[in-house]
Design an enzyme around this catalytic site. Structure first.
Site, mmCIF file in Angstrom:
data_model
loop_
_atom_site.group_PDB
_atom_site.id
_atom_site.type_symbol
_atom_site.label_atom_id
_atom_site.label_comp_id
_atom_site.label_asym_id
_atom_site.label_seq_id
_atom_site.Cartn_x
_atom_site.Cartn_y
_atom_site.Cartn_z
ATOM 1 N N THR A 37 41.915 56.744 -69.305
ATOM 2 C CA THR A 37 40.706 56.771 -68.486
ATOM 3 C C THR A 37 39.747 55.691 -68.952
ATOM 4 O O THR A 37 39.480 55.554 -70.147
ATOM 5 C CB THR A 37 40.010 58.144 -68.586
ATOM 6 O OG1 THR A 37 40.958 59.174 -68.277
ATOM 7 C CG2 THR A 37 38.838 58.227 -67.628
ATOM 8 N N ASN A 47 34.410 69.771 -73.836
ATOM 9 C CA ASN A 47 34.889 68.404 -73.655
ATOM 10 C C ASN A 47 34.861 67.571 -74.932
ATOM 11 O O ASN A 47 35.644 66.626 -75.069
ATOM 12 C CB ASN A 47 34.043 67.713 -72.571
ATOM 13 C CG ASN A 47 34.358 66.238 -72.450
ATOM 14 O OD1 ASN A 47 35.396 65.862 -71.929
ATOM 15 N ND2 ASN A 47 33.457 65.402 -72.942
ATOM 16 N N SER A 57 42.393 69.118 -72.781
ATOM 17 C CA SER A 57 43.630 68.746 -73.455
ATOM 18 C C SER A 57 43.847 67.240 -73.242
ATOM 19 O O SER A 57 42.890 66.486 -73.070
ATOM 20 C CB SER A 57 44.796 69.579 -72.910
ATOM 21 O OG SER A 57 45.987 69.289 -73.585
ATOM 22 N N LYS A 68 45.632 68.589 -79.084
ATOM 23 C CA LYS A 68 45.624 68.690 -77.627
ATOM 24 C C LYS A 68 46.739 69.611 -77.119
ATOM 25 O O LYS A 68 46.573 70.291 -76.095
ATOM 26 C CB LYS A 68 45.720 67.303 -77.006
ATOM 27 C CG LYS A 68 44.497 66.432 -77.305
ATOM 28 C CD LYS A 68 43.206 67.130 -76.894
ATOM 29 C CE LYS A 68 41.972 66.300 -77.144
ATOM 30 N NZ LYS A 68 40.730 66.950 -76.673
ATOM 31 N N ASP A 88 26.658 68.416 -83.495
ATOM 32 C CA ASP A 88 28.101 68.379 -83.683
ATOM 33 C C ASP A 88 28.729 69.600 -83.016
ATOM 34 O O ASP A 88 28.506 70.734 -83.452
ATOM 35 C CB ASP A 88 28.406 68.365 -85.185
ATOM 36 C CG ASP A 88 29.890 68.415 -85.507
ATOM 37 O OD1 ASP A 88 30.717 68.434 -84.578
ATOM 38 O OD2 ASP A 88 30.220 68.434 -86.710
ATOM 39 N N TYR A 142 45.932 63.994 -83.465
ATOM 40 C CA TYR A 142 45.252 64.176 -82.180
ATOM 41 C C TYR A 142 46.147 64.920 -81.203
ATOM 42 O O TYR A 142 45.712 65.877 -80.533
ATOM 43 C CB TYR A 142 44.871 62.805 -81.625
ATOM 44 C CG TYR A 142 44.305 62.821 -80.232
ATOM 45 C CD1 TYR A 142 42.962 63.135 -80.015
ATOM 46 C CD2 TYR A 142 45.092 62.502 -79.122
ATOM 47 C CE1 TYR A 142 42.431 63.145 -78.737
ATOM 48 C CE2 TYR A 142 44.573 62.510 -77.841
ATOM 49 C CZ TYR A 142 43.240 62.828 -77.654
ATOM 50 O OH TYR A 142 42.723 62.838 -76.381
ATOM 51 N N ILE A 197 33.899 61.054 -69.471
ATOM 52 C CA ILE A 197 34.343 62.185 -68.648
ATOM 53 C C ILE A 197 33.332 63.335 -68.705
ATOM 54 O O ILE A 197 33.002 63.939 -67.682
ATOM 55 C CB ILE A 197 35.729 62.663 -69.110
ATOM 56 C CG1 ILE A 197 36.776 61.573 -68.859
ATOM 57 C CG2 ILE A 197 36.127 63.954 -68.390
ATOM 58 C CD1 ILE A 197 38.131 61.860 -69.484
#
Length: 265
Positions: free
Chosen positions: A191, A92, A144, A162, A65, A158, A19
Site C-alpha cells: 500500500t 491498526n 493483519s 500478522k 503507544d 512481523y 491506512i
C-alpha cells in the site's frame, strides 16, 4: 453519501497517517465520533483537527503507544468520558521491522510483539468489556497482512504477528459472539502511504509490476473493506480475514518475482 455510522463511536489506533488515517477519516465522513490514536502526539493532534474540520464532526486525539496497557485503557475511558460508549474499534497500529533472522535481537522482538500483538489483544479486551457492559454489541477490526500468509524475506517476526492476528479474530468468535460483538481482520498488501513512499520513492512503480491487477494499493482501497466489516451490512460475517492485495498472495511463490510482466508474456 452513505451515513452508516451516525452517532456511533470508534477508536482507531495508529491513525495519524496512512491506512489508519483513511479509516478514521471515512468513519467521520459517515457520521461517527472518532478517538484517533497515534504514538506521534503532534501528528495525532493535527490529523484529528483535519478530520474534524473537514467533516464538521468530532474527532478527538489521544496520543500514546498503542501497545501500552495504560494507553489502551485511556482510549476506552476517553471514548466513554466524551461520548458515553464504544461501538467500534480498529486496532491498526503496528510496527514493521526488516531484519535477518540470524541477527534479530531480543529487544526488537519485544518491540514488535508488544505493539502488534499485545496492543491488539488488550485493546480488543478493553473494548469488548465495555461493549459487553453496554449490552448493545459492537464491531472490532484487526489489522493483519498478506505477509502473515506468505513467506517474505527478512520479515519473520512481523509475519508471525500478522498470522497471529488472523488466528485471534477466528478464535474470539466463541467468546464475543454471545455478546453481539463481531470481530474480523483485513490483510492489506503493498500500500502506498507516506511511510512506504518515504522508504522507497519507487514503491508504487515496483509493486505495480508485482501485483496481478497492475497497480499498488492505496489507503482508500483498504478503508473500503474496513468500513464494510464495521457496518451493519457485515452483520453475519465474523472471525474472518479479508485479504486486500490485488491478487498478489494468490499467485506469488517468490516475492521477488515480477508477476505482472510475466502474465503479459
Amino acid at each position: 453519501m452513505n451515513r452508516r455510522f451516525i452517532d456511533q463511536v470508534a477508536i482507531v489506533t495508529g491513525a495519524a497517517a496512512g491506512i489508519g488515517f483513511e479509516i478514521a477519516r471515512q468513519l467521520a465522513r459517515e457520521g461517527a465520533f472518532v478517538i484517533l490514536n497515534d504514538v506521534d502526539a503532534e501528528q495525532a493532534v493535527n490529523a484529528a483537527a483535519r478530520i474534524s474540520s473537514e467533516y464538521r464532526g468530532h474527532c478527538l486525539p489521544l496520543p500514546g503507544d498503542a501497545g501500552s496497557l495504560p494507553v489502551i485503557q485511556a482510549l476506552v475511558d476517553h471514548a466513554i468520558d466524551h461520548f458515553g460508549r464504544v461501538d467500534m474499534v480498529v486496532a491498526n497500529a503496528g510496527l514493521t521491522l526488516f531484519a535477518d533472522f540470524f541477527e534479530f535481537s531480543p529487544a526488537d522482538f519485544q518491540r514488535i510483539m508488544n505493539l502488534n500483538l499485545q496492543g491488539a489483544f488488550f485493546l480488543t479486551q478493553a473494548a469488548a468489556r465495555q461493549m459487553k457492559r453496554q449490552a448493545t454489541g459492537g464491531r472490532i477490526l484487526l489489522m493483519s497482512s498478506n505477509i502473515g500468509q506468505r513467506a517474505y524475506p527478512y520479515l519473520t517476526a512481523y509475519s508471525m504477528t500478522k498470522a497471529a492476528i488472523s488466528t485471534m479474530a477466528r478464535s474470539l468468535v466463541l467468546e464475543l459472539s454471545p455478546h453481539g460483538i463481531n470481530i474480523n481482520a483485513i490483510a492489506p498488501g503493498a500500500t502506498l502511504t507516506e511511510r512506504t513512499e518515504l522508504e522507497d520513492p519507487a514503491y508504487a512503480e515496483v509493486w505495480s509490476e508485482r501485483i496481478p491487477i497492475g497497480k499498488v494499493g492505496m489507503p482508500a482501497d483498504m478503508a473500503a473493506p474496513a468500513l464494510f466489516l464495521l457496518s451493519g451490512d457485515a452483520r453475519h460475517i465474523t472471525g474472518q480475514t479479508v485479504v486486500v492485495d490485488g491478487g498478489w498472495s494468490g499467485v506469488s511463490n517468490n516475492p521477488e518475482v515480477v508477476i505482472h510482466s510475466q502474465l503479459k508474456k
